[in-house]
Design a protein around this motif. Structure first.
Motif, PDB file in Angstrom:
ATOM      1  N   GLY A 130      44.089  17.633   0.138  1.00 39.82           N
ATOM      2  CA  GLY A 130      45.304  17.694  -0.414  1.00 39.82           C
ATOM      3  C   GLY A 130      45.856  19.234  -0.431  1.00 39.82           C
ATOM      4  N   SER A 131      44.853  20.005  -0.486  1.00 41.55           N
ATOM      5  CA  SER A 131      45.092  21.462  -0.445  1.00 41.55           C
ATOM      6  C   SER A 131      45.560  21.888   0.857  1.00 41.55           C
ATOM      7  N   ASP A 132      45.011  21.340   2.212  1.00 39.54           N
ATOM      8  CA  ASP A 132      45.629  21.369   3.362  1.00 39.54           C
ATOM      9  C   ASP A 132      46.872  20.722   3.592  1.00 39.54           C
ATOM     10  N   TYR A 133      47.036  19.572   3.169  1.00 38.69           N
ATOM     11  CA  TYR A 133      48.404  19.012   3.041  1.00 38.69           C
ATOM     12  C   TYR A 133      49.765  20.002   2.521  1.00 38.69           C
ATOM     13  N   LEU A 134      48.931  20.393   1.367  1.00 43.67           N
ATOM     14  CA  LEU A 134      49.995  21.289   0.607  1.00 43.67           C
ATOM     15  C   LEU A 134      50.340  22.893   1.415  1.00 43.67           C
ATOM     16  N   THR A 135      49.276  23.355   1.892  1.00 44.14           N
ATOM     17  CA  THR A 135      49.556  24.718   2.309  1.00 44.14           C
ATOM     18  C   THR A 135      49.800  24.526   3.968  1.00 44.14           C
ATOM     19  N   GLN A 136      49.565  23.369   4.612  1.00 39.37           N
ATOM     20  CA  GLN A 136      49.742  23.550   5.861  1.00 39.37           C
ATOM     21  C   GLN A 136      50.830  22.448   6.465  1.00 39.37           C
ATOM     22  N   TRP A 137      51.267  21.665   5.455  1.00 40.96           N
ATOM     23  CA  TRP A 137      52.398  20.915   5.879  1.00 40.96           C
ATOM     24  C   TRP A 137      53.582  21.189   4.988  1.00 40.96           C
ATOM     25  N   ILE A 138      53.536  20.742   3.511  1.00 38.84           N
ATOM     26  CA  ILE A 138      54.747  20.811   2.880  1.00 38.84           C
ATOM     27  C   ILE A 138      55.382  22.025   2.701  1.00 38.84           C
ATOM     28  N   ILE A 139      54.543  23.217   2.162  1.00 34.19           N
ATOM     29  CA  ILE A 139      55.166  24.445   2.090  1.00 34.19           C
ATOM     30  C   ILE A 139      55.805  24.922   3.296  1.00 34.19           C
ATOM     31  N   PRO A 140      55.231  24.900   4.549  1.00 31.07           N
ATOM     32  CA  PRO A 140      55.859  25.416   5.757  1.00 31.07           C
ATOM     33  C   PRO A 140      56.967  24.809   6.170  1.00 31.07           C
ATOM     34  N   HIS A 141      56.773  23.290   5.922  1.00 37.09           N
ATOM     35  CA  HIS A 141      58.112  22.659   6.202  1.00 37.09           C
ATOM     36  C   HIS A 141      59.334  22.843   5.446  1.00 37.09           C
ATOM     37  N   PHE A 142      59.056  23.095   4.157  1.00 36.90           N
ATOM     38  CA  PHE A 142      59.945  23.351   2.979  1.00 36.90           C
ATOM     39  C   PHE A 142      60.572  24.864   3.622  1.00 36.90           C
ATOM     40  N   PHE A 143      60.069  25.882   3.521  1.00 39.28           N
ATOM     41  CA  PHE A 143      60.523  26.969   4.145  1.00 39.28           C
ATOM     42  C   PHE A 143      61.198  27.006   5.367  1.00 39.28           C
ATOM     43  N   PHE A 144      60.581  26.416   6.397  1.00 37.94           N
ATOM     44  CA  PHE A 144      61.244  26.323   7.614  1.00 37.94           C
ATOM     45  C   PHE A 144      62.752  25.750   7.589  1.00 37.94           C
ATOM     46  N   HIS A 145      62.886  24.637   6.768  1.00 36.51           N
ATOM     47  CA  HIS A 145      64.230  24.088   6.432  1.00 36.51           C
ATOM     48  C   HIS A 145      65.103  24.922   5.504  1.00 36.51           C
ATOM     49  N   MET A 146      64.550  25.636   4.615  1.00 36.82           N
ATOM     50  CA  MET A 146      65.363  26.309   3.960  1.00 36.82           C
ATOM     51  C   MET A 146      65.871  27.766   4.516  1.00 36.82           C
ATOM     52  N   THR A 147      64.969  28.205   5.270  1.00 31.26           N
ATOM     53  CA  THR A 147      65.220  29.336   6.128  1.00 31.26           C
ATOM     54  C   THR A 147      66.283  28.808   7.304  1.00 31.26           C
ATOM     55  N   THR A 148      66.346  27.679   7.748  1.00 36.59           N
ATOM     56  CA  THR A 148      67.281  27.272   8.944  1.00 36.59           C
ATOM     57  C   THR A 148      68.614  27.159   8.222  1.00 36.59           C
ATOM     58  N   SER A 149      68.544  26.448   6.893  1.00 36.68           N
ATOM     59  CA  SER A 149      69.862  26.209   6.389  1.00 36.68           C
ATOM     60  C   SER A 149      70.452  27.817   6.135  1.00 36.68           C
ATOM     61  N   TYR A 150      69.827  28.819   5.705  1.00 38.66           N
ATOM     62  CA  TYR A 150      70.329  29.901   5.193  1.00 38.66           C
ATOM     63  C   TYR A 150      70.612  30.602   6.785  1.00 38.66           C
ATOM     64  N   ASN A 151      70.178  30.361   7.888  1.00 34.23           N
ATOM     65  CA  ASN A 151      70.306  30.925   9.020  1.00 34.23           C
ATOM     66  C   ASN A 151      71.836  30.359   9.571  1.00 34.23           C
ATOM     67  N   ILE A 152      72.081  28.988   9.052  1.00 31.99           N
ATOM     68  CA  ILE A 152      72.964  28.282   9.860  1.00 31.99           C
ATOM     69  C   ILE A 152      74.445  29.021   9.143  1.00 31.99           C
ATOM     70  N   LEU A 153      74.010  28.952   7.737  1.00 35.54           N
ATOM     71  CA  LEU A 153      75.396  29.492   7.176  1.00 35.54           C
ATOM     72  C   LEU A 153      75.614  31.161   7.638  1.00 35.54           C
ATOM     73  N   ARG A 154      74.502  31.900   7.413  1.00 31.16           N
ATOM     74  CA  ARG A 154      74.572  33.144   7.966  1.00 31.16           C
ATOM     75  C   ARG A 154      75.383  33.353   9.309  1.00 31.16           C
ATOM     76  N   SER A 155      74.848  32.595  10.248  1.00 34.17           N
ATOM     77  CA  SER A 155      75.230  32.844  11.502  1.00 34.17           C
ATOM     78  C   SER A 155      76.838  32.303  11.675  1.00 34.17           C
ATOM     79  N   ASN A 156      77.374  31.495  10.772  1.00 33.78           N
ATOM     80  CA  ASN A 156      78.723  31.230  10.634  1.00 33.78           C
ATOM     81  C   ASN A 156      79.542  32.082   9.656  1.00 33.78           C
ATOM     82  N   GLY A 157      79.049  33.436   9.214  1.00 30.83           N
ATOM     83  CA  GLY A 157      79.886  34.344   8.458  1.00 30.83           C
ATOM     84  C   GLY A 157      79.542  34.528   7.129  1.00 30.83           C
ATOM     85  N   VAL A 158      78.773  33.476   6.664  1.00 28.66           N
ATOM     86  CA  VAL A 158      78.549  33.570   5.145  1.00 28.66           C
ATOM     87  C   VAL A 158      77.728  34.707   4.677  1.00 28.66           C
ATOM     88  N   LYS A 159      78.350  35.377   3.710  1.00 32.18           N
ATOM     89  CA  LYS A 159      77.550  36.863   3.432  1.00 32.18           C
ATOM     90  C   LYS A 159      76.516  36.473   2.747  1.00 32.18           C
TER      91      LYS A 159
END
Length: 168
Positions: A130-159
């Protein structure tokens, strides 16, 4: 002293979902001030072959909700993936945070050594620990999608800036 699976996941996700919610609020406010149809931002993408903002949030919440449920040995609530507005996306995040608050540290004791197996469509995934599942799957996926959301809005001019993403 070691850190528990609960400590390195649930509170971290709750904090970052609150930040993600703040990022969406800035996007919604930007759309209102500029008189831009919300759908333009909610369906915004970084590239034609990438998922839009709404799907980034759906996947990010799914990864955490289903992943923590697997580790805690409980059923995850089911969501329909029908969000079309910022308000809908905020509600999805709120529901995910509500679910995370229902998980106790005791439910995750021993999950670091728990084997995890699941499928997404036709793909099968197996983690011996489970530790590998958390650190190699859940956490990286979460931050990828959060970062991508941030970048979508930022690229559209959101400050947005680093303080919208990282507690400082």
């Amino acid at each position: 002293m070691s850190i528990s699976m609960y400590e390195m996941s649930v509170p971290v996700f709750i904090d970052h979902f609150e930040m993600w919610s703040g990022i969406l609020l800035k996007g919604e406010t930007f759309a209102e001030i500029r008189k831009i149809d919300q759908e333009i931002l909610v369906k915004g993408r970084l590239a034609p072959d990438m998922y839009p903002l709404d799907r980034q949030i759906q996947i990010g919440t799914d990864m955490v909700r289903k992943g923590i449920a697997r580790l805690a040995g409980v059923d995850a609530p089911s969501y329909e993936d029908s969000e079309i507005t910022f308000s809908d996306l905020q509600e999805r995040i709120k529901n995910t945070v509500h679910f995370l608050h229902s998980i106790t540290p005791e439910q995750m004791i021993g999950s670091e050594d728990k084997a995890i197996a699941f499928s997404i469509r036709e793909n099968e995934f197996t983690f011996e620990k489970g530790s590998d599942y958390l650190t190699q799957w859940i956490i990286p996926h979460f931050f990828f999608h959060m970062t991508t959301s941030y970048n979508i809005l930022r690229s559209n001019g959101v400050k947005l800036g680093k303080r919208n993403f990282v507690k400082m």
